[in-house]
Design a protein around this motif. Structure first.
Motif, PDB file in Angstrom:
ATOM      1  N   GLY A 175      45.172   1.655  -4.086  1.00 21.91           N
ATOM      2  CA  GLY A 175      44.306   0.497  -3.914  1.00 21.91           C
ATOM      3  C   GLY A 175      42.838   0.836  -3.739  1.00 21.91           C
ATOM      4  O   GLY A 175      42.430   1.992  -3.597  1.00 21.91           O
ATOM      5  N   ALA A 176      42.031  -0.222  -3.710  1.00 22.48           N
ATOM      6  CA  ALA A 176      40.583  -0.087  -3.598  1.00 22.48           C
ATOM      7  C   ALA A 176      40.168   0.588  -2.290  1.00 22.48           C
ATOM      8  O   ALA A 176      39.269   1.428  -2.274  1.00 22.48           O
ATOM      9  CB  ALA A 176      39.931  -1.466  -3.716  1.00 22.48           C
ATOM     10  N   ARG A 177      40.826   0.225  -1.186  1.00 18.26           N
ATOM     11  CA  ARG A 177      40.461   0.815   0.112  1.00 18.26           C
ATOM     12  C   ARG A 177      40.691   2.326   0.105  1.00 18.26           C
ATOM     13  O   ARG A 177      39.828   3.095   0.541  1.00 18.26           O
ATOM     14  CB  ARG A 177      41.279   0.161   1.217  1.00 18.26           C
ATOM     15  CG  ARG A 177      40.935   0.671   2.601  1.00 18.26           C
ATOM     16  CD  ARG A 177      41.741  -0.060   3.643  1.00 18.26           C
ATOM     17  NE  ARG A 177      41.367   0.342   4.978  1.00 18.26           N
ATOM     18  CZ  ARG A 177      42.204   0.339   5.998  1.00 18.26           C
ATOM     19  NH1 ARG A 177      43.441  -0.070   5.835  1.00 18.26           N
ATOM     20  NH2 ARG A 177      41.803   0.718   7.186  1.00 18.26           N
ATOM     21  N   ASN A 179      40.840   4.276  -2.530  1.00 20.58           N
ATOM     22  CA  ASN A 179      39.900   4.899  -3.468  1.00 20.58           C
ATOM     23  C   ASN A 179      38.535   5.080  -2.828  1.00 20.58           C
ATOM     24  O   ASN A 179      37.875   6.103  -3.030  1.00 20.58           O
ATOM     25  CB  ASN A 179      39.793   4.067  -4.744  1.00 20.58           C
ATOM     26  CG  ASN A 179      41.025   4.209  -5.617  1.00 20.58           C
ATOM     27  OD1 ASN A 179      41.708   5.229  -5.585  1.00 20.58           O
ATOM     28  ND2 ASN A 179      41.324   3.180  -6.385  1.00 20.58           N
ATOM     29  N   THR A 180      38.097   4.112  -2.033  1.00 26.48           N
ATOM     30  CA  THR A 180      36.820   4.226  -1.326  1.00 26.48           C
ATOM     31  C   THR A 180      36.868   5.354  -0.304  1.00 26.48           C
ATOM     32  O   THR A 180      35.939   6.162  -0.221  1.00 26.48           O
ATOM     33  CB  THR A 180      36.466   2.892  -0.625  1.00 26.48           C
ATOM     34  OG1 THR A 180      36.367   1.868  -1.630  1.00 26.48           O
ATOM     35  CG2 THR A 180      35.169   2.995   0.141  1.00 26.48           C
ATOM     36  N   LEU A 181      37.953   5.422   0.469  1.00 23.52           N
ATOM     37  CA  LEU A 181      38.091   6.497   1.463  1.00 23.52           C
ATOM     38  C   LEU A 181      38.071   7.875   0.794  1.00 23.52           C
ATOM     39  O   LEU A 181      37.443   8.804   1.285  1.00 23.52           O
ATOM     40  CB  LEU A 181      39.386   6.320   2.257  1.00 23.52           C
ATOM     41  CG  LEU A 181      39.422   5.183   3.259  1.00 23.52           C
ATOM     42  CD1 LEU A 181      40.819   5.027   3.822  1.00 23.52           C
ATOM     43  CD2 LEU A 181      38.405   5.412   4.367  1.00 23.52           C
ATOM     44  N   MET A 182      38.777   8.008  -0.322  1.00 22.48           N
ATOM     45  CA  MET A 182      38.831   9.294  -1.021  1.00 22.48           C
ATOM     46  C   MET A 182      37.476   9.654  -1.615  1.00 22.48           C
ATOM     47  O   MET A 182      37.049  10.812  -1.543  1.00 22.48           O
ATOM     48  CB  MET A 182      39.889   9.260  -2.125  1.00 22.48           C
ATOM     49  CG  MET A 182      41.291   9.234  -1.613  1.00 22.48           C
ATOM     50  SD  MET A 182      41.643  10.728  -0.649  1.00 22.48           S
ATOM     51  CE  MET A 182      43.033  10.138   0.266  1.00 22.48           C
ATOM     52  N   ALA A 183      36.792   8.679  -2.212  1.00 26.32           N
ATOM     53  CA  ALA A 183      35.491   8.941  -2.818  1.00 26.32           C
ATOM     54  C   ALA A 183      34.479   9.421  -1.787  1.00 26.32           C
ATOM     55  O   ALA A 183      33.649  10.293  -2.079  1.00 26.32           O
ATOM     56  CB  ALA A 183      34.974   7.683  -3.526  1.00 26.32           C
ATOM     57  N   GLU A 184      34.542   8.869  -0.580  1.00 24.16           N
ATOM     58  CA  GLU A 184      33.628   9.273   0.479  1.00 24.16           C
ATOM     59  C   GLU A 184      33.952  10.665   1.011  1.00 24.16           C
ATOM     60  O   GLU A 184      33.062  11.370   1.484  1.00 24.16           O
ATOM     61  CB  GLU A 184      33.676   8.270   1.629  1.00 24.16           C
ATOM     62  CG  GLU A 184      33.112   6.918   1.283  1.00 24.16           C
ATOM     63  CD  GLU A 184      33.343   5.877   2.380  1.00 24.16           C
ATOM     64  OE1 GLU A 184      34.015   6.174   3.385  1.00 24.16           O
ATOM     65  OE2 GLU A 184      32.813   4.765   2.218  1.00 24.16           O
ATOM     66  N   ALA A 185      35.218  11.070   0.916  1.00 25.19           N
ATOM     67  CA  ALA A 185      35.650  12.326   1.543  1.00 25.19           C
ATOM     68  C   ALA A 185      35.705  13.514   0.580  1.00 25.19           C
ATOM     69  O   ALA A 185      35.557  14.649   1.015  1.00 25.19           O
ATOM     70  CB  ALA A 185      37.031  12.137   2.181  1.00 25.19           C
ATOM     71  N   LEU A 186      35.949  13.264  -0.689  1.00 28.20           N
ATOM     72  CA  LEU A 186      36.140  14.389  -1.624  1.00 28.20           C
ATOM     73  C   LEU A 186      34.919  14.648  -2.489  1.00 28.20           C
ATOM     74  O   LEU A 186      34.211  13.875  -2.918  1.00 28.20           O
ATOM     75  CB  LEU A 186      37.359  14.121  -2.514  1.00 28.20           C
ATOM     76  CG  LEU A 186      38.682  13.987  -1.774  1.00 28.20           C
ATOM     77  CD1 LEU A 186      39.803  13.704  -2.742  1.00 28.20           C
ATOM     78  CD2 LEU A 186      38.997  15.268  -0.988  1.00 28.20           C
TER      79      LEU A 186
END
Length: 186
Positions: A175-177, A179-186
């Motif tokens: 989901g979008a949430r 994907n946002t968490l992963m984009a900020e962390a990786l």
């Protein structure tokens, strides 16, 4: 501390580890469908950001004892789950998809809190997951080191073994949430 009834905890997206688990299903009664986790029922927790990985040992798919430190060198996403936990099972398909998408960037570990390795291994095998392997924490050492009291609990560590965030409860990792968490962390 307020303790919620197990039904209320299940509605929040997790299973209460203080209650006795449901009886373990036999391998031949496993369902073949893949339930899907809700988009965002888990709670994001960043209060442990920067803490070092716990040193608790758990069992690798080959039966060897390992720790999270064995996975340092690239980010690792650790999911504590159990076959008796509905929200846990619901998010496994999206965790597998995440593991496939992010295979070059991070390791995804699903660590079962079931009573034996066979239970978790049989469950994962019947679902046809591409990247999830059956790790086991039958003594709850790793799960208890997170001190959430709930499964599923998912924790992301950076390449140096420092916690970035955790999600207590289930999440749709497609989901979008997420994907946002992963984009900020990786």
């Amino acid at each position: 501390m307020i303790l919620l009834p197990a039904t209320a905890l299940a509605l929040l997206g997790g299973c209460d580890k203080q209650s006795a688990p449901a009886p373990q299903p036999k391998a031949d009664t496993a369902l073949t469908e893949r339930p899907t986790a809700p988009e965002a029922s888990g709670t994001l927790d960043i209060s442990h950001r920067g803490e070092t990985m716990p040193i608790a040992a758990f069992e690798a798919p080959n039966g060897d004892q390992v720790t999270l430190g064995d996975f340092r060198g690239r980010p690792v996403l650790v999911n504590i789950w159990a076959t008796w936990c509905g929200p846990c099972k619901a998010e496994l398909a999206s965790l597998d998809a995440l593991a496939v998408r992010q295979a070059e960037k991070m390791q995804v570990l699903v660590v079962s809190q079931d009573k034996d390795h066979k239970t978790a291994a049989d469950y994962l095998a019947t679902r046809g997951f591409k990247r999830l392997e059956p790790y086991l924490d039958a003594k709850f050492a790793l799960g208890e080191s997170f001190a959430t009291g709930m499964v599923p609990t998912t924790v992301l560590y950076d390449k140096d073994g420092k916690e970035i965030w955790r999600v207590v409860g289930a999440m749709n990792w497609d989901g979008a949430r997420a994907n946002t968490l992963m984009a900020e962390a990786l």
